[in-house]
Enzyme design. Structure first.
Site, PDB file in Angstrom:
ATOM      1  N   LYS A  93      32.986  46.600  37.143  1.00 44.29           N
ATOM      2  CA  LYS A  93      34.128  47.518  37.228  1.00 44.29           C
ATOM      3  C   LYS A  93      35.161  46.901  38.138  1.00 44.29           C
ATOM      4  CE  LYS A  93      36.239  51.434  36.579  1.00 44.29           C
ATOM      5  NZ  LYS A  93      37.365  50.598  36.079  1.00 44.29           N
ATOM      6  N   LYS A 117      33.146  46.924  47.707  1.00 45.47           N
ATOM      7  CA  LYS A 117      33.958  48.143  47.688  1.00 45.47           C
ATOM      8  C   LYS A 117      33.303  49.191  46.773  1.00 45.47           C
ATOM      9  CE  LYS A 117      38.291  47.466  46.612  1.00 45.47           C
ATOM     10  NZ  LYS A 117      39.622  47.389  45.927  1.00 45.47           N
ATOM     11  N   LYS A 129      36.642  41.588  37.998  1.00 47.93           N
ATOM     12  CA  LYS A 129      38.116  41.568  38.053  1.00 47.93           C
ATOM     13  C   LYS A 129      38.615  40.650  36.953  1.00 47.93           C
ATOM     14  CE  LYS A 129      41.336  43.370  40.725  1.00 47.93           C
ATOM     15  NZ  LYS A 129      41.279  44.566  41.590  1.00 47.93           N
ATOM     16  N   GLY A 168      43.604  49.131  36.022  1.00 44.89           N
ATOM     17  CA  GLY A 168      44.842  48.475  36.424  1.00 44.89           C
ATOM     18  C   GLY A 168      44.728  47.760  37.767  1.00 44.89           C
ATOM     19  N   ASP A 169      45.713  46.946  38.028  1.00 42.77           N
ATOM     20  CA  ASP A 169      45.920  46.313  39.340  1.00 42.77           C
ATOM     21  C   ASP A 169      47.394  45.887  39.309  1.00 42.77           C
ATOM     22  OD1 ASP A 169      44.283  45.263  41.827  1.00 42.77           O
ATOM     23  OD2 ASP A 169      45.590  43.615  41.313  1.00 42.77           O
ATOM     24  N   ASN A 244      52.235  51.192  42.562  1.00 40.42           N
ATOM     25  CA  ASN A 244      51.359  52.355  42.451  1.00 40.42           C
ATOM     26  C   ASN A 244      50.748  52.753  43.803  1.00 40.42           C
ATOM     27  OD1 ASN A 244      48.178  53.054  42.020  1.00 40.42           O
ATOM     28  ND2 ASN A 244      49.517  54.230  40.687  1.00 40.42           N
ATOM     29  N   SER A 381      38.316  56.071  39.374  1.00 39.27           N
ATOM     30  CA  SER A 381      38.007  55.439  38.086  1.00 39.27           C
ATOM     31  C   SER A 381      36.579  55.789  37.662  1.00 39.27           C
ATOM     32  CB  SER A 381      38.123  53.916  38.191  1.00 39.27           C
ATOM     33  OG  SER A 381      39.458  53.499  38.042  1.00 39.27           O
TER      34      SER A 381
HETATM   35  P1  NDP Z   1      51.903  47.313  41.406  1.00 39.35           P
HETATM   36  O1  NDP Z   1      52.090  46.259  40.402  1.00 39.35           O
HETATM   37  O2  NDP Z   1      52.075  48.734  41.024  1.00 39.35           O
HETATM   38  O3  NDP Z   1      52.833  47.059  42.677  1.00 39.35           O
HETATM   39  C1  NDP Z   1      52.754  45.876  43.389  1.00 39.35           C
HETATM   40  C2  NDP Z   1      53.805  45.896  44.475  1.00 39.35           C
HETATM   41  O4  NDP Z   1      53.601  44.790  45.348  1.00 39.35           O
HETATM   42  C3  NDP Z   1      55.208  45.745  43.932  1.00 39.35           C
HETATM   43  O5  NDP Z   1      56.080  46.404  44.785  1.00 39.35           O
HETATM   44  C4  NDP Z   1      55.398  44.238  43.979  1.00 39.35           C
HETATM   45  O6  NDP Z   1      56.739  43.842  44.019  1.00 39.35           O
HETATM   46  C5  NDP Z   1      54.710  43.900  45.254  1.00 39.35           C
HETATM   47  N1  NDP Z   1      54.228  42.519  45.180  1.00 39.35           N
HETATM   48  C6  NDP Z   1      53.449  41.946  44.224  1.00 39.35           C
HETATM   49  N2  NDP Z   1      53.252  40.654  44.471  1.00 39.35           N
HETATM   50  C7  NDP Z   1      53.915  40.395  45.592  1.00 39.35           C
HETATM   51  C8  NDP Z   1      54.105  39.238  46.358  1.00 39.35           C
HETATM   52  N3  NDP Z   1      53.547  38.061  46.002  1.00 39.35           N
HETATM   53  N4  NDP Z   1      54.846  39.362  47.491  1.00 39.35           N
HETATM   54  C9  NDP Z   1      55.389  40.557  47.851  1.00 39.35           C
HETATM   55  N5  NDP Z   1      55.255  41.680  47.150  1.00 39.35           N
HETATM   56  C10 NDP Z   1      54.538  41.594  46.060  1.00 39.35           C
HETATM   57  O7  NDP Z   1      50.433  47.080  41.994  1.00 39.35           O
HETATM   58  P2  NDP Z   1      49.508  48.089  42.812  1.00 39.35           P
HETATM   59  O8  NDP Z   1      50.316  48.994  43.649  1.00 39.35           O
HETATM   60  O9  NDP Z   1      48.532  48.651  41.861  1.00 39.35           O
HETATM   61  O10 NDP Z   1      48.691  47.067  43.734  1.00 39.35           O
HETATM   62  C11 NDP Z   1      49.118  46.723  45.050  1.00 39.35           C
HETATM   63  C12 NDP Z   1      47.924  46.174  45.830  1.00 39.35           C
HETATM   64  O11 NDP Z   1      46.899  47.179  45.895  1.00 39.35           O
HETATM   65  C13 NDP Z   1      47.233  44.947  45.228  1.00 39.35           C
HETATM   66  O12 NDP Z   1      46.740  44.156  46.280  1.00 39.35           O
HETATM   67  C14 NDP Z   1      46.074  45.547  44.462  1.00 39.35           C
HETATM   68  O13 NDP Z   1      45.022  44.618  44.284  1.00 39.35           O
HETATM   69  C15 NDP Z   1      45.667  46.665  45.417  1.00 39.35           C
HETATM   70  N6  NDP Z   1      44.890  47.766  44.862  1.00 39.35           N
HETATM   71  C16 NDP Z   1      45.312  48.450  43.756  1.00 39.35           C
HETATM   72  C17 NDP Z   1      44.573  49.513  43.282  1.00 39.35           C
HETATM   73  C18 NDP Z   1      45.022  50.341  42.136  1.00 39.35           C
HETATM   74  O14 NDP Z   1      44.328  51.302  41.812  1.00 39.35           O
HETATM   75  N7  NDP Z   1      46.153  50.053  41.502  1.00 39.35           N
HETATM   76  C19 NDP Z   1      43.299  49.890  43.906  1.00 39.35           C
HETATM   77  C20 NDP Z   1      42.994  49.171  45.103  1.00 39.35           C
HETATM   78  C21 NDP Z   1      43.766  48.137  45.537  1.00 39.35           C
HETATM   79  P3  NDP Z   1      57.422  43.173  42.744  1.00 39.35           P
HETATM   80  O15 NDP Z   1      57.820  44.324  41.869  1.00 39.35           O
HETATM   81  O16 NDP Z   1      58.565  42.419  43.281  1.00 39.35           O
HETATM   82  O17 NDP Z   1      56.398  42.289  42.111  1.00 39.35           O
HETATM   83  O1  2IT Z   2      41.287  46.783  43.532  1.00 41.66           O
HETATM   84  C1  2IT Z   2      40.897  47.822  42.971  1.00 41.66           C
HETATM   85  O2  2IT Z   2      39.995  48.518  43.465  1.00 41.66           O
HETATM   86  C2  2IT Z   2      41.545  48.232  41.727  1.00 41.66           C
HETATM   87  N1  2IT Z   2      42.486  47.579  41.300  1.00 41.66           N
HETATM   88  C3  2IT Z   2      41.042  49.434  40.981  1.00 41.66           C
HETATM   89  C4  2IT Z   2      39.887  49.063  40.086  1.00 41.66           C
HETATM   90  C5  2IT Z   2      39.408  50.141  39.160  1.00 41.66           C
HETATM   91  O3  2IT Z   2      38.499  49.815  38.376  1.00 41.66           O
HETATM   92  O4  2IT Z   2      39.877  51.277  39.190  1.00 41.66           O
END
Ligand code: NDP
Ligand code: 2IT
Length: 449
Positions: A93, A117, A129, A168-169, A244, A381
């Site tokens: 997952k 995690k 992943k 998603g990520d 997100n 999830s």
């Molecule tokens: P999104 O794609 O929704 O948003 C990512 C954000 O981070 C955007 O604002 C993006 O800006 C910015 N970003 C991406 N790459 C870079 C970079 N190299 N330098 C600076 N800013 C950057 O992703 P999420 O919000 O889903 O994910 C954000 C983080 O959270 C990641 O590390 C992800 O692994 C982690 N995460 C996500 C989960 C989820 O459920 N979605 C769960 C747990 C962790 P720009 O638009 O300019 O690219």
């Molecule tokens: O980093 C993370 O925990 C995620 N992007 C969410 C993974 C998931 O399966 O919901």
């Protein structure tokens, strides 16, 4: 050097020798293994079983060619991946990331983190992943759809509700999950709801999943503060990212009475001394898929600064990195703490470098490491998978209550293990030991796996 310290050093040397070009993976292995030595010392059976050597080797990795056409009929070739790291406690997952920086080192680091995690959530999910070096930025909906269909045309043979369940990520949100799900369903000719999570609410998605990572992060922070007799009320918060995780972290922080003064994207950050206007951020990022620089059109008194590192120079009580890996290096960590920051909690995965983490721990600030603090997303999830299995949908309030309970439980579990192993405020060690224990025990019970 103690026997177990030597064991960890030997495994780290092995990782480096096998994959010298995977620094992100190496660093996350170092963070986890380096912190569980006290546990290994009390549990020598794991060294005898070569548990660390097993865990650093993914069960399976697939890479594949993804060929798709843009709106001008030009052909593009991207690389697709799925890292199936560990299935000891449940089907693999973890999310899919679409970003030009995606490579095997990054996906292996994310998959390794995900194993522990997911274990911490106490739900039955293994770790994986995947993703692609495809860049969704600037692409039309039709281009994204064609890419997702081409990606799933290969990925489908490696996943399934009892095998591997992506979500998603970065770069993969509700739109992408919809296209991926549609293609999976078309190829399999079956309605396997729980093959993906983060689905839309009309076709098996869970209420609260969109909000879960950001909300969960704030529930975790609340638990850390409660323990110290403190609250979020009136605190100044710096958030990075505007995706997100960042958006729903800002929302919950504001609900808890904090003032969030920044958010950012990969081009720059905004500072709004009166507090971030979340409706404006949602309009820019969720509706228009635009750049955060546009924020000043909505809030003329706010400032936009080019470059995202500057965000850590903004004075705050609490910092919530929610963008990407290695956003906070040692210099940024020093700057944050010199400016009075007392709490760092990670919404992103590995946003702080190892040196920054060391500095937080030495400085005795409250630090919520990613695998504990951002586990709310994957936890919901797993709740989406449960709802799909029973073919029912729970209310927003019901899922949110469960999320609160899960985050409190993760905090208590990490804290308890930190106390038990002699470093009561070190949640890095506590979370790693708590996550590791369950996976290692399950692997040992399953024999030579
Ligand atoms: P999104 O794609 O929704 O948003 C990512 C954000 O981070 C955007 O604002 C993006 O800006 C910015 N970003 C991406 N790459 C870079 C970079 N190299 N330098 C600076 N800013 C950057 O992703 P999420 O919000 O889903 O994910 C954000 C983080 O959270 C990641 O590390 C992800 O692994 C982690 N995460 C996500 C989960 C989820 O459920 N979605 C769960 C747990 C962790 P720009 O638009 O300019 O690219
Ligand atoms: O980093 C993370 O925990 C995620 N992007 C969410 C993974 C998931 O399966 O919901």
């Amino acid at each position: 050097m103690s026997d177990m310290k030597q064991y960890v050093e030997d495994v780290l040397a092995l990782v480096k020798q096998r994959d010298p070009d995977q620094p992100e993976f190496y660093n996350t292995v170092r963070e986890v293994l380096g912190s569980i030595i006290p546990f290994l010392e009390k549990n020598p059976q794991y060294k005898a079983a070569k548990m660390l050597e097993r865990m650093v080797e993914p069960e399976r990795i697939v890479t594949f060619r993804v060929v798709w056409q843009d709106d001008n009929n030009e052909t593009h070739i991207n690389r697709g991946y799925r890292v199936q790291m560990n299935s000891a406690i449940g089907p693999y997952k973890g999310g899919l990331r679409f970003h030009p920086s995606v490579n095997l080192s990054i996906l292996k680091f994310l998959a390794f983190e995900q194993v522990f995690k997911n274990s911490l959530t106490s739900l039955p999910i293994g770790g994986g992943k995947g993703g692609s070096d495809f860049d969704p930025k600037g692409k039309s909906d039709n281009e994204v759809m064609r890419f997702c269909q081409a990606f799933m045309t290969e990925l489908y043979r490696h996943i399934g509700p009892h095998v591997d369940v992506p979500a998603g990520d970065i770069g993969v949100g509700g739109r992408e999950i919809g296209y991926l799900f549609g293609q999976y369903k078309r190829i399999r000719d079956a309605y396997d709801s729980a093959v993906l999570t983060g689905k839309g609410l009309t076709y098996g998605g869970s209420l609260t999943r969109t909000e879960a990572t950001g909300y969960g992060l704030l529930y975790f922070v609340k638990n850390m503060l409660d323990d110290k007799g403190d609250t979020l009320q009136g605190k100044t918060v710096v958030v990075s990212g505007a995706g997100n995780v960042a958006i729903y972290a800002i929302q919950k922080a504001q609900e808890f009475g904090a003032k969030v003064v920044t958010c950012s994207d990969s081009n720059g950050y905004v500072y709004d001394s009166e507090g971030i206007d979340l409706a404006a951020v949602k309009k820019i990022k969720e509706v228009n898929r635009g750049r955060i620089s546009e924020y000043v059109k909505y809030r003329p008194n706010a400032e936009y600064h080019e470059g995202c590192r500057g965000v850590w120079g903004v004075k705050c009580d609490i910092a919530l990195p929610c963008a990407t890996q290695s956003e906070i290096d040692l210099d940024s960590a020093k700057l944050l703490i010199a400016n009075g920051c007392k709490v760092v909690a990670e919404g992103a995965n590995m946003p702080s470098t190892l040196e920054a983490i060391e500095y937080y721990l030495q400085s005795k600030i409250l630090f919520g490491p990613a695998k504990a603090a951002n586990a709310g997303g994957v936890a919901v999830s797993a709740l989406e998978m449960s709802q799909n299995s029973e073919r029912l949908s729970w209310t927003f309030e019901e899922v949110d209550e469960r999320l609160k309970g899960i985050m409190a439980n993760i905090y208590r579990n990490a804290k308890k293990n930190a106390e038990e192993y002699g470093d009561p405020d070190n949640l890095v060690m506590g979370a790693n030991i708590a996550g590791f224990k369950k996976v290692a025990e399950a692997m040992l019970a399953q024999g030579m796996v």
